[in-house]
Scaffold this motif. Structure first.
Motif, PDB file in Angstrom:
ATOM      1  N   GLY A  51       0.795  -1.230   0.000  1.00  0.00           N
ATOM      2  CA  GLY A  51       0.000   0.000   0.000  1.00  0.00           C
ATOM      3  C   GLY A  51       0.821   1.270   0.000  1.00  0.00           C
ATOM      4  O   GLY A  51       0.260   2.365   0.135  1.00  0.00           O
ATOM      5  N   GLY A  52       2.142   1.142  -0.151  1.00  0.00           N
ATOM      6  CA  GLY A  52       3.009   2.309  -0.143  1.00  0.00           C
ATOM      7  C   GLY A  52       2.794   3.203  -1.343  1.00  0.00           C
ATOM      8  O   GLY A  52       2.043   2.882  -2.269  1.00  0.00           O
ATOM      9  N   HIS A  53       3.473   4.350  -1.339  1.00  0.00           N
ATOM     10  CA  HIS A  53       3.166   5.413  -2.295  1.00  0.00           C
ATOM     11  C   HIS A  53       4.451   5.947  -2.925  1.00  0.00           C
ATOM     12  O   HIS A  53       5.366   6.380  -2.213  1.00  0.00           O
ATOM     13  CB  HIS A  53       2.442   6.540  -1.558  1.00  0.00           C
ATOM     14  CG  HIS A  53       1.750   7.522  -2.448  1.00  0.00           C
ATOM     15  ND1 HIS A  53       0.858   8.454  -1.968  1.00  0.00           N
ATOM     16  CD2 HIS A  53       1.797   7.745  -3.790  1.00  0.00           C
ATOM     17  CE1 HIS A  53       0.391   9.195  -2.964  1.00  0.00           C
ATOM     18  NE2 HIS A  53       0.964   8.781  -4.073  1.00  0.00           N
ATOM     19  N   LEU A  54       4.526   5.904  -4.246  1.00  0.00           N
ATOM     20  CA  LEU A  54       5.630   6.506  -4.989  1.00  0.00           C
ATOM     21  C   LEU A  54       5.149   7.844  -5.544  1.00  0.00           C
ATOM     22  O   LEU A  54       4.156   7.912  -6.267  1.00  0.00           O
ATOM     23  CB  LEU A  54       6.087   5.586  -6.121  1.00  0.00           C
ATOM     24  CG  LEU A  54       7.284   5.932  -7.022  1.00  0.00           C
ATOM     25  CD1 LEU A  54       7.008   7.028  -8.027  1.00  0.00           C
ATOM     26  CD2 LEU A  54       8.525   6.250  -6.213  1.00  0.00           C
ATOM     27  N   VAL A  55       5.866   8.913  -5.210  1.00  0.00           N
ATOM     28  CA  VAL A  55       5.565  10.242  -5.726  1.00  0.00           C
ATOM     29  C   VAL A  55       6.766  10.692  -6.539  1.00  0.00           C
ATOM     30  O   VAL A  55       7.888  10.717  -6.039  1.00  0.00           O
ATOM     31  CB  VAL A  55       5.294  11.245  -4.591  1.00  0.00           C
ATOM     32  CG1 VAL A  55       4.949  12.618  -5.172  1.00  0.00           C
ATOM     33  CG2 VAL A  55       4.175  10.760  -3.683  1.00  0.00           C
ATOM     34  N   THR A  56       6.542  11.021  -7.806  1.00  0.00           N
ATOM     35  CA  THR A  56       7.655  11.379  -8.680  1.00  0.00           C
ATOM     36  C   THR A  56       7.494  12.772  -9.266  1.00  0.00           C
ATOM     37  O   THR A  56       6.384  13.193  -9.606  1.00  0.00           O
ATOM     38  CB  THR A  56       7.829  10.354  -9.821  1.00  0.00           C
ATOM     39  OG1 THR A  56       8.917  10.758 -10.671  1.00  0.00           O
ATOM     40  CG2 THR A  56       6.563  10.226 -10.654  1.00  0.00           C
ATOM     41  N   ALA A  57       8.625  13.456  -9.393  1.00  0.00           N
ATOM     42  CA  ALA A  57       8.636  14.774 -10.014  1.00  0.00           C
ATOM     43  C   ALA A  57       9.057  14.704 -11.470  1.00  0.00           C
ATOM     44  O   ALA A  57       9.065  15.732 -12.157  1.00  0.00           O
ATOM     45  CB  ALA A  57       9.590  15.695  -9.255  1.00  0.00           C
ATOM     46  N   VAL A  58       9.389  13.493 -11.960  1.00  0.00           N
ATOM     47  CA  VAL A  58       9.973  13.406 -13.305  1.00  0.00           C
ATOM     48  C   VAL A  58       9.374  12.325 -14.197  1.00  0.00           C
ATOM     49  O   VAL A  58       9.691  12.272 -15.379  1.00  0.00           O
ATOM     50  CB  VAL A  58      11.505  13.188 -13.222  1.00  0.00           C
ATOM     51  CG1 VAL A  58      12.189  14.433 -12.699  1.00  0.00           C
ATOM     52  CG2 VAL A  58      11.845  11.989 -12.352  1.00  0.00           C
ATOM     53  N   ALA A  59       8.541  11.441 -13.680  1.00  0.00           N
ATOM     54  CA  ALA A  59       8.020  10.345 -14.506  1.00  0.00           C
ATOM     55  C   ALA A  59       6.513  10.228 -14.396  1.00  0.00           C
ATOM     56  O   ALA A  59       5.941   9.152 -14.482  1.00  0.00           O
ATOM     57  CB  ALA A  59       8.679   9.025 -14.089  1.00  0.00           C
TER      58      ALA A  59
END
Length: 310
Positions: free
Chosen positions: A228-236
């Motif tokens: 349930g974790g969360h990846l937050v990206t500024a580039v993809a």
């Protein structure tokens, strides 16, 4: 006034200084006499034509991060002439901030705290708002979360470490060995030298990953998240295949489309005034040396930010 413009796409040498008329503020805008301009990697990509053309085809004037003094206001109650302000006006539309004078919506600016120089203030908006919106707004980071910041020594990364700590998180950051001490001084609880260690073998059970690197770093980060974790990206943020992979694994995937949110900007000011946030400027350049600044920007691997001064 003088502005930095370009007639064609290309290397730093295409940036030229020319004279231009001062802009005329529209209702709710203010005219700002610029003291310092923060530089961002996006601007180098736009200059070279290596990023979707937010500004269209040349000629155009780059830049968003400014700090300066209000010169004139038009039907706005927010500021008076002489007020020191900073912000990231208009993004992603053109702010034409590589200039001695900028017309900006008053709502996109906040008063500069006395504890920040104009140089420091100009370095904060894009990276600070990206980190704030990624961690607090999208990531929902709260007390006790485990946060992994990729690129902890860079512009967004070095601010993100401090914001995550202010939110009560345990912070792990990836950075080169040469930046270890710098990143530790920012408050990172653990630093992973990505040149010597595979981060996927060094960490587990991460609640939120903030990515500023892209490429296979985003793909490999899937394996370090807790269920349930969360990846937050500024580039993809536009990689639909990657989004599908994360969702199929039961994880969340978000892209940051940073905007000039005055509430978040005031939140950054509050952290600065509390002594919980500082922005690091690796080097300043006079306005006339913008090409030299962009050459350094092109090289990457910066420690914090670069700033033009007037």
């Amino acid at each position: 006034m003088r502005v930095i413009t370009q007639q064609m796409l290309g290397g730093p040498e295409v940036l030229t200084i020319v004279d231009a008329p001062e802009p005329q503020p529209l209702p709710t805008e203010v005219l700002v006499r610029v003291k310092a301009i923060g530089l961002n990697p996006l601007e180098a990509l736009l200059r070279a034509g290596e990023f979707p053309p937010l500004l269209g085809r040349p000629p155009f004037i780059l830049g968003w991060d400014i700090s300066g003094v209000v010169q004139e206001g038009s039907l706005t109650y927010r500021f008076r002439p002489g007020d020191e302000v900073f912000g990231m006006p208009m993004f992603p539309r053109a702010a034409s901030a590589y200039a001695e004078v900028v017309s900006a919506p008053a709502l996109h600016l906040v008063r500069k705290p006395a504890s920040l120089s104009h140089v420091e203030a100009s370095a904060l908006p894009v990276v600070g708002l990206t980190a704030w919106q990624g961690l607090a707004d999208l990531g929902g980071v709260t007390e006790g979360d485990r946060v992994l910041v990729h690129g902890g020594g860079g512009g967004v990364g070095h601010v993100a470490i401090q914001i995550a700590k202010a939110l009560g998180a345990q912070v792990i950051a990836t950075a080169s060995g040469s930046k270890r001490k710098f990143v530790e001084e920012l408050g990172a609880d653990e630093v992973i030298d990505y040149t010597a260690v595979d981060f996927t073998e060094a960490v587990r059970d991460i609640d939120v990953v903030l990515d500023t690197i892209g490429g296979d770093t985003v793909q490999r980060s899937l394996g370090v998240l807790r269920p349930g974790g969360h990846l937050v990206t500024a580039v993809a943020e536009e990689d639909t295949e990657l989004v599908a992979r994360y969702e199929a694994a039961g994880m969340r995937f978000s892209g940051i489309a940073v905007d000039p949110d005055p509430v978040a900007l005031r939140g950054l000011v509050e952290l600065v005034e509390q002594g919980r946030l500082r922005v690091h400027v690796q080097e300043t350049f006079p306005f006339e040396r913008v090409a030299d600044a962009h050459r350094l920007l092109d090289g990457g691997h910066l420690r914090g930010k670069l700033v033009l001064t007037l």
